[in-house]
Design an enzyme around this catalytic site. Structure first.
Site, short mmCIF file in Angstrom:
data_model
loop_
_atom_site.label_atom_id
_atom_site.label_comp_id
_atom_site.label_asym_id
_atom_site.label_seq_id
_atom_site.Cartn_x
_atom_site.Cartn_y
_atom_site.Cartn_z
N ASP A 1 -10.13 3.32 -3.56
CA ASP A 1 -10.80 2.14 -3.01
C ASP A 1 -12.22 1.99 -3.55
O ASP A 1 -12.98 2.95 -3.63
CB ASP A 1 -10.88 2.25 -1.48
CG ASP A 1 -9.52 2.01 -0.83
OD1 ASP A 1 -8.52 1.89 -1.56
OD2 ASP A 1 -9.47 1.96 0.41
N GLU B 1 -0.99 1.69 -5.22
CA GLU B 1 -0.80 3.15 -5.04
C GLU B 1 -1.97 3.92 -5.63
O GLU B 1 -1.88 5.09 -5.90
CB GLU B 1 0.57 3.61 -5.54
CG GLU B 1 0.90 3.34 -6.99
CD GLU B 1 0.32 4.39 -7.93
OE1 GLU B 1 -0.87 4.24 -8.28
OE2 GLU B 1 1.05 5.32 -8.32
N TRP B 2 -3.12 3.20 -5.81
CA TRP B 2 -4.42 3.81 -6.12
C TRP B 2 -4.44 4.54 -7.48
O TRP B 2 -5.25 5.44 -7.70
CB TRP B 2 -4.86 4.78 -5.01
CG TRP B 2 -4.56 4.30 -3.63
CD1 TRP B 2 -4.89 3.06 -3.13
CD2 TRP B 2 -3.88 5.00 -2.57
NE1 TRP B 2 -4.45 2.97 -1.82
CE2 TRP B 2 -3.83 4.13 -1.46
CE3 TRP B 2 -3.32 6.27 -2.47
CZ2 TRP B 2 -3.24 4.51 -0.26
CZ3 TRP B 2 -2.72 6.64 -1.27
CH2 TRP B 2 -2.69 5.77 -0.19
N GLY B 3 -3.53 4.18 -8.38
CA GLY B 3 -3.52 4.82 -9.71
C GLY B 3 -2.91 6.21 -9.70
O GLY B 3 -2.95 6.91 -10.71
N ASP C 1 0.83 -1.21 0.00
CA ASP C 1 0.00 0.00 0.00
C ASP C 1 0.87 1.27 0.00
O ASP C 1 2.10 1.19 -0.01
CB ASP C 1 -0.94 -0.05 1.22
CG ASP C 1 -2.29 0.57 0.95
OD1 ASP C 1 -2.41 1.37 0.01
OD2 ASP C 1 -3.23 0.27 1.72
#
Ligand code: GLA
Length: 781
Positions: free
Chosen positions: A212, A190-192, A153
């Site tokens: 998320d 890394e959520w894009g 994460d």
């Protein structure tokens, strides 16, 4: 100058890892990983017992047989401190009495693999130790425990935000994992943020492309939209990851969950189950273990389906398969039944005189001459496995569709139907009919045609009536076509159209933005403007209103029961009609319209660009001008005369709160919260218990300058001041403002405690990202 450059270069070299970079691919994840992760269903409530029970269920419920392999532990498995002597991560001995090693051994004994979670920062998102600067030690520790998969994460990353810096942090862990010699699937999370699809292929096996997911349709729709165009970046060993599955968690319909599963398969996405398998219903299990759809996801060609056409949220996707067949998905992201199709020549299918279509969810086999098409329900998807076929006798593909306006009980409304023959050869003796719920009437009884040839359509016009007294809501109307094909096969094909029934508004004063319009044209936004921010006129910020991009029109059914509408309007051109009478118009003023006796209300914005109705209030039946506007809200903290007791809780992180007039949604002041570090929280312990049992949840208004800020609302309840937390939200409009709303049932408490809204002892807001935020008007609503 040159000397400075050289020094800078040396400094860059100095931070490169000492060991040579280990290039991926390494032969792992040749098809998208399949497994389970506890986060979506359990949050921090993970344990060895849950992981073991899930492994057992993989075997007992056919989940393993369907291809799922990884049982993954998410955040909150460790102690908050590393081992004082060794510096290693320590599994929480209460949650994991036999450690991660013991848990892994159990999972391995079932022929399954174990995954775990770490973070490329100083802390995990939930505040446990992160691996930044400890990559080699942590990778070796995980390898020693027998871990097979690492989700890594991005919280507390201490980053300058540059892509190069992100690549460095994730590459450090890739190399550390490689150095252990144990095959470990590496999942970049890394959520894009820095477009990891452009650099992830030789760093990890998969990379999150979005923030998320949450268990609701808007979230699913938005994640699909973000991931669907990234097909060129995916392939064996390197996959786009639109996040874990929410199937079975209760916030969506089975149609939406089938769309979730289907689109993940079409997008060659990892299939990571995110529901409690101990409680999973037969329908949840049947969606998750559908062999045909899994076969499309796991196809060894490893091609992510590409978008053939996208027209107004109606998409056709094509995923070529190793067998030479193509999976063709027809995806309807809109809110009504729609016909979606594409000519085979626009897809990657070879030229042929006909195509055989097998619907992977129903098993139905049909034949199409050249157009791959279906009527697809709102939020639904139809997935066909398609291959060229000879002139064999097969049921023709026939599309049955329809549309209707909003219904007023007791009044007839037009229902238009279209039946199209996409098959080879004519269908004959075609009869089309429609039926609503019992008590509804449809005229005429049917529409007929003797023959309908390939690519011909028959349109029908019906009148549909819901009986007087029908409650507002969405009701199914079935449109059926019955016809003969080949020599004498009679066949029926049907589609379900959901139609909306509206009622006159209830008596009293009411925020118009909470009522459903009968029809809308143009772009409209409820309680926000077209930029996703709270509506504002001059310096006043409004929490209620209808934003539009002009030109736009909204129609509301009043049924002769209402008396007035008031609204503030800014620059632009605004008109309010009561039936055919212009009742008010203008700009930059408060408009008041007399609606007495009107059946319909129409709001019009003309010109172009943003034009917002600020705080429109409708008055119906009998009411007094001072009556509260529904839905009522109870102000808890308005910050008009100070900080109302709010403080920063994480004293280590520093920070401050102070009254501010820079942002206010009631009165003239709000609260400025300054937190220099990530992961702070603010709020207050209350002097006495607060009873909020009359309200569904908490709301407040917020402005932030920070991008990527993730937050949560927490309350403490009962004598034990138990922490209940949840309903995570992500900030997507830096510099903007919006209302944050969390229902009490979105806030979860640890084991066994239920959130009693009548016994609230403290209210907190959590922020993952530091910076300045302004909040105001904390209310129960
Ligand atoms: C982030 C990730 C989630 C989950 C949580 C755990 O939000 O994106 O998938 O792992 O952290 O804290």
């Amino acid at each position: 100058m040159r000397r400075l450059l050289v020094t800078a270069l040396l400094a860059t070299l100095a931070v490169l890892p000492a060991s040579p970079a280990q290039a991926l691919p390494d032969g792992q994840a040749l098809t998208p990983p399949m497994g389970f992760n506890d986060w979506n269903a359990f949050g921090c409530d993970v344990s060895e017992q849950l992981i073991k029970e899930t492994a057992d269920l993989f075997v007992a419920e056919g989940v393993k047989d369907a291809g799922y392999r990884y049982v993954n532990i998410d955040d909150c498995w460790a102690l908050k401190e590393r081992h004082p002597a060794t510096g290693k991560l320590v599994p929480d001995p209460v949650k994991f009495p036999s450690g991660i090693a013991g848990t892994a051994a159990y999972v391995h004994s079932k022929g399954l693999k174990l995954g775990i979670y770490g973070d490329a920062g100083t802390n995990t998102c939930a505040g446990y130790p992160g691996s930044l600067g400890h990559e080699e030690l942590d990778a070796q520790t995980l390898a020693d425990w027998g871990v097979d998969y690492l989700k890594y994460d991005n919280c507390y990353n201490e980053s300058d935000g540059s892509q190069a810096e992100y690549i460095r942090r994730y590459t450090a862990m890739r190399d550390a994992l490689a150095k252990t010699g144990r095959p470990i699937v590496f999942s970049i999370c890394e959520w894009g943020t820095t477009q990891p699809w452009t650099w992830g292929a030789d760093v990890g096996h998969l990379w999150r492309t979005t923030g998320d997911i949450s268990d609701n349709w808007p979230s699913l729709k938005s994640i699909i939209a973000q991931n669907v165009g990234l097909a060129p970046y995916a392939g064996p060993g390197h996959w786009n990851d639109p996040d874990m599955l929410e199937i079975g968690n209760g916030g969506m319909t089975d149609t939406e969950y089938r769309t979730h599963m289907s689109m993940w398969a079409m997008m060659a996405a990892p299939l990571i189950i995110g529901t409690d398998l101990r409680e999973a219903s037969p329908s949840t299990l049947s969606i998750l273990t559908n062999r045909d759809i899994i076969g499309i996801d796991q196809d060894r060609l490893g091609v992510q389906g590409w978008v053939v056409t996208d027209s107004g949220g109606l998409l056709v996707l094509d995923k070529p398969l190793a067998s030479g067949e193509h999976a063709i998905a027809l995806y309807n992201s809109t809110d009504t039944l729609a016909t979606i199709g594409a000519d085979a020549s626009a897809t990657g299918l070879p030229r042929a005189s006909a195509y055989r279509l097998r619907d992977v969810w129903t098993g139905a086999v049909t034949q199409a001459r050249r157009t791959i098409e279906a009527a697809v329900p709102a939020h639904g998807v139809v997935v066909f496995r398609v291959r060229p076929s000879g002139p064999t006798a097969a049921a023709p593909a026939v599309t049955v569709a329809g549309s209707s306006g909003t219904l007023v009980p007791g009044a007839g409304s037009p229902l238009a139907t279209t039946v199209t023959n996409r098959g080879v050869g004519a269908i004959t003796d075609l009869r089309v009919s429609a039926a609503g719920p019992s008590g509804w009437t449809v005229t005429p009884a049917s529409v007929r045609r003797r023959a309908l040839h390939t690519d011909e359509s028959l349109t029908g016009e019906f009148s549909l009536t819901a009986p007087a007294g029908t409650a507002a809501g969405s009701y199914p109307v079935t449109i059926s076509a019955s016809y003969v094909w080949g020599s004498r096969h009679r066949q029926a094909t049907a589609s379900t159209l959901m139609v909306n029934v509206v009622n006159a508004p209830p008596a009293g004063r009411r925020h118009l933005s909470t009522l459903q319009p009968a029809s809308v044209s143009g772009e409209v936004f409820y309680d926000q403007n077209s930029a996703g921010n709270l509506i504002s006129i001059d310096s006043r910020v409004y929490v209620r209103g209808i934003g539009t991009t002009a030109p736009a029109t909204l129609d509301y059914y009043l049924g002769g029961t209402c008396r007035s509408l008031t609204a503030d309007v800014g620059a632009g051109s605004f008109q309010i009609y009561a039936d055919d009478t212009l009742a008010a118009s203008g700009s930059s003023q408060t408009l008041t319209a007399d609606l007495t006796g009107a059946t319909w209300l129409r709001l019009i914005t003309t010109g172009t660009g943003p034009a917002d109705w600020a705080s429109p209030v409708l008055g119906c039946g009998s009411f007094a001008p001072g009556d509260p506007v529904q839905p009522a809200s109870r102000t808890l903290f308005s910050f008009e005369s100070g900080t109302d007791g709010f403080g920063i809780a994480n004293a280590d992180g520093g920070g401050s709160v102070e009254p501010s007039t820079a942002f206010s949604t009631d009165g003239s002041a709000g609260l400025l919260v300054h937190t220099p570090v990530n992961g702070n929280w603010f709020g207050l312990a209350l002097p006495s218990a607060l009873d909020l049992s009359e309200a569904p949840g908490l709301k407040f208004d917020m402005r932030t300058d920070t991008l990527g800020s993730v937050g949560e609302i927490a309350v403490q309840v009962g004598d034990a001041y138990t922490w209940c937390q949840g309903g995570q939200w992500t900030w997507t409009n830096p510099g903007g403002s919006r209302t944050i709303a969390r229902a009490f049932d979105e806030i979860s408490c640890p084991g066994g405690v239920t959130l009693d809204p009548a016994d609230i002892r403290a209210v907190w807001v959590f922020l993952n990202t530091g910076g300045n935020v302004w909040i105001d008007n904390v209310r129960a609503e």
